[in-house]
Design a protein around this motif. Structure first.
Motif, short mmCIF file in Angstrom:
data_model
loop_
_atom_site.label_atom_id
_atom_site.label_comp_id
_atom_site.label_asym_id
_atom_site.label_seq_id
_atom_site.Cartn_x
_atom_site.Cartn_y
_atom_site.Cartn_z
N UNK A 6 47.93 19.80 39.34
CA UNK A 6 47.92 20.41 38.01
C UNK A 6 47.43 19.36 37.02
N UNK A 7 47.06 19.80 35.82
CA UNK A 7 46.62 18.87 34.79
C UNK A 7 47.74 17.90 34.44
N UNK A 8 48.98 18.41 34.42
CA UNK A 8 50.12 17.54 34.14
C UNK A 8 50.17 16.40 35.14
N UNK A 29 43.95 18.46 26.53
CA UNK A 29 43.54 19.83 26.78
C UNK A 29 43.54 20.03 28.30
N UNK A 30 44.51 20.80 28.82
CA UNK A 30 44.65 20.93 30.27
C UNK A 30 43.39 21.49 30.94
N UNK A 31 42.66 22.31 30.21
CA UNK A 31 41.45 22.93 30.78
C UNK A 31 40.38 21.87 31.03
N UNK A 43 41.40 19.42 33.84
CA UNK A 43 41.23 20.02 35.16
C UNK A 43 39.74 20.07 35.54
#
Lengths: 247, 334
Positions: free
Chosen positions: A82-84, A68-70, A73
């Motif tokens: 970035x989360x990536x 979950x990128x949120x 982060x």
């Protein structure tokens, strides 16, 4: 003995599968040494996951990591990244040294298969594609031992390695909208069994009366990675008898 | 407390945010096709965002509430009515005991979510209440809802009870009451452009296919369901044919079999696949495609990984803001 695997990161590809997943590709072929790395990374992720990690899907030669990128982060929130990039860096660190899974003695599972006719509508195609007779295809398919590399696609669907090169066949130009449960198929260098009725694009050569997905059980998938599968050819009459007995 | 299915309509199932953690056993994630609408439906009645709700598809579904219940309807506008009166979307609604809610047709989108305060009291299967019809697991008896099904409700929390009480006092002569504000999310479910990242095998497609993918319109064919949408339009060819080893696919992966017709994988997608992947729909636009139906046309707009991540973050912040505003009672229930 526990072996450690040191990876050359330049040989490993990491690709985004959208903004919420990264696929780590160790190679592009079915091989025990590549699959060992797959298992080792998947196991490492189970034991030392990171904030935002959802789950991972191991395949023949790759592991896809869903996150979950949120949450990533929020947890690691370096402003410029970035989360990536954050997950990419975490995976790179994990990949430096992997610990090989200890292997237990494989379980051998025999799967009866009625080849051809209505049960294997693509058997003729596989034979023609490889300049073989139908009987030769059946003989080749039923005389090998297949290690289960992964369970994927549908609940309990085993992806098997060890398919004879003589009977490789491309996927169908368009997937069927419905495939009966128990269908045995070929896709490229892979073979497997559809445990439930689903759309699918593999070339179908036969069908088993054995239920490979049993949702009422604690372990719903009959097969697991590491098992060895043998296909036993049966007649239509035997198929019907098995089905009666098992239902 | 329970909800009774008077008519199931085309397709109605219980869905939550999906069954995570079991893809390594081939267990399909499933869950709401439009997870944004499901989350907001839950927020509006005071539930956790991931509580199960009823996903109503297109038309014909009728539900009866056997007790006074706080509900919300989000997603597509499937023309919901109670006693012949239209019921507003995207807000909390109080419905009186024995009220029948019917979905009478697709005005906008094709999937609506009905959340009830307290959620549904049905068993979790592998940590989820979502129905996976093909595997016959989860939801209500592992299947689509049928006439006569009685689905028990869970316990409402104090927040839900408070809203319920206020709305109940506004009933007057009708069997339902609501508020005059709503959360402005309907704009996400009425679009025809979907933002897409280049897929894992994008570069292996011919130059003309790469161009056509982002320039042409594709139509959703009738062979489409919760597992995936088959599209027709330009035929997308590879530079050279090749067979891939199967590996993970995701919600919104667009794969192209060798006949050249793309398939968009959705909620009930397989866990792994081996057809080349030309694109990946940005998570923020999954609700857009999920609300499109056979016959609709879609256009894919290229975005970068960075942009997709930004959209993801903005969407999450927006949902959090709405949740906070509701909890702080910034909206009036009077």
């Amino acid at each position: 003995m526990i072996q450690t695997i040191k990876n050359n990161l330049e040989e490993i590809q990491m690709k985004a599968l959208g903004e919420s997943a990264i696929t780590v590709q160790f190679g592009a072929e079915i091989s025990p040494s590549i699959n060992k790395k797959v298992k080792a990374l998947a196991s490492k992720l189970q034991h030392e996951s990171f904030s935002g990690f959802i789950e991972c899907t191991p395949a023949f030669a790759s592991v896809t990591v869903f996150y979950d990128p949120f949450i990533v982060k929020q947890a690691y929130g370096e402003k410029a990244k970035t989360s990536f990039q954050i997950v990419h860096a975490i995976l790179e660190r994990m990949l430096e040294v992997l610990v090989e899974e200890e292997e237990s003695k494989p379980r051998i599972v025999e799967i009866p298969v009625c080849y051809g006719n209505d049960f294997g509508p693509d058997l003729d195609f596989v034979a023609a594609h490889n300049n073989l007779s139908v009987d030769e295809v059946i003989h080749l398919h039923a005389s090998a031992e297949y290690p289960v590399y992964m369970i994927g696609f549908a609940p309990g669907f085993p992806y098997l390695g060890g398919l004879s090169e003589k009977i490789h066949a491309p996927r169908r130009p368009s997937p069927r909208t419905s495939i009966p449960a128990g269908s045995v198929g070929i896709a490229g260098s892979q073979t497997g069994v559809y445990p439930i009725s689903t759309p699918g694009g593999w070339q179908l050569i036969g069908r088993t009366p054995m239920a490979l997905f049993r949702p009422d059980r604690d372990q719903p998938s009959v097969l697991s990675a590491g098992d060895i599968v043998k296909f036993i050819p049966i007649t239509k009459e035997e198929y019907d008898q098995y089905q009666e007995r098992w239902q | 407390m329970s909800v009774q299915i008077i008519r199931p309509g085309l397709l109605a199932t219980i869905q939550d945010l999906g069954r995570y953690g079991f893809q390594q056993y081939g267990v399909v994630v499933g869950g709401a096709m439009d997870s944004l609408s499901l989350r907001l439906a839950n927020v509006l009645v005071g539930n956790e965002e991931g509580e199960a709700a009823i996903e109503v598809t297109m038309m014909g579904t009728s539900l009866q509430f056997n007790e006074d219940t706080l509900i919300s309807i989000t997603g597509g506008d499937l023309n919901p009515v109670i006693d012949g009166n239209p019921v507003p979307l995207w807000r909390p609604i109080f419905v009186q005991k024995n009220t029948v809610l019917s979905f009478t047709g697709c005005k906008v989108g094709c999937r609506a979510y009905v959340a009830v305060a307290g959620g549904f009291s049905i068993p979790n299967v592998m940590n989820s209440k979502s129905t996976y019809i093909r595997g016959e697991i989860g939801g209500f008896k592992g299947r689509a809802l049928q006439e006569g099904d009685l689905i028990p409700l869970g316990e409402e929390n104090s927040f839900s009870r408070k809203i319920k009480k206020v709305l109940q006092s506004k009933l007057e002569q009708r069997s339902f009451a609501s508020v005059d504000w709503y959360v402005p999310f309907e704009r996400y479910v009425n679009k025809s452009v979907v933002r897409v990242l280049k897929g894992t095998e994008f570069e292996k497609f011919s130059e003309s296919a790469q161009k056509q993918f982002f320039e042409q319109e594709f139509q959703i064919t009738p062979q489409s369901d919760r597992m995936g949408y088959r599209l027709s339009g330009a035929s997308l060819g590879l530079k050279q044919p090749f067979e891939l080893l199967s590996e993970a696919v995701a919600n919104g992966t667009i794969q192209v079999p060798s006949d050249g017709n793309p398939i968009v994988l959705l909620a009930d997608r397989q866990t792994t696949g081996g057809y080349p992947r030309i694109g990946q729909i940005a998570a923020a636009d999954l609700p857009v495609i999920a609300q499109m139906k056979p016959g609709d046309c879609v256009r894919f707009q290229e975005i970068s990984l960075y942009e997709a991540e930004q959209l993801y973050m903005e969407r999450e912040k927006e949902i959090k803001q709405i949740r906070t505003a509701l909890l702080l009672k910034k909206w009036s229930f009077e």
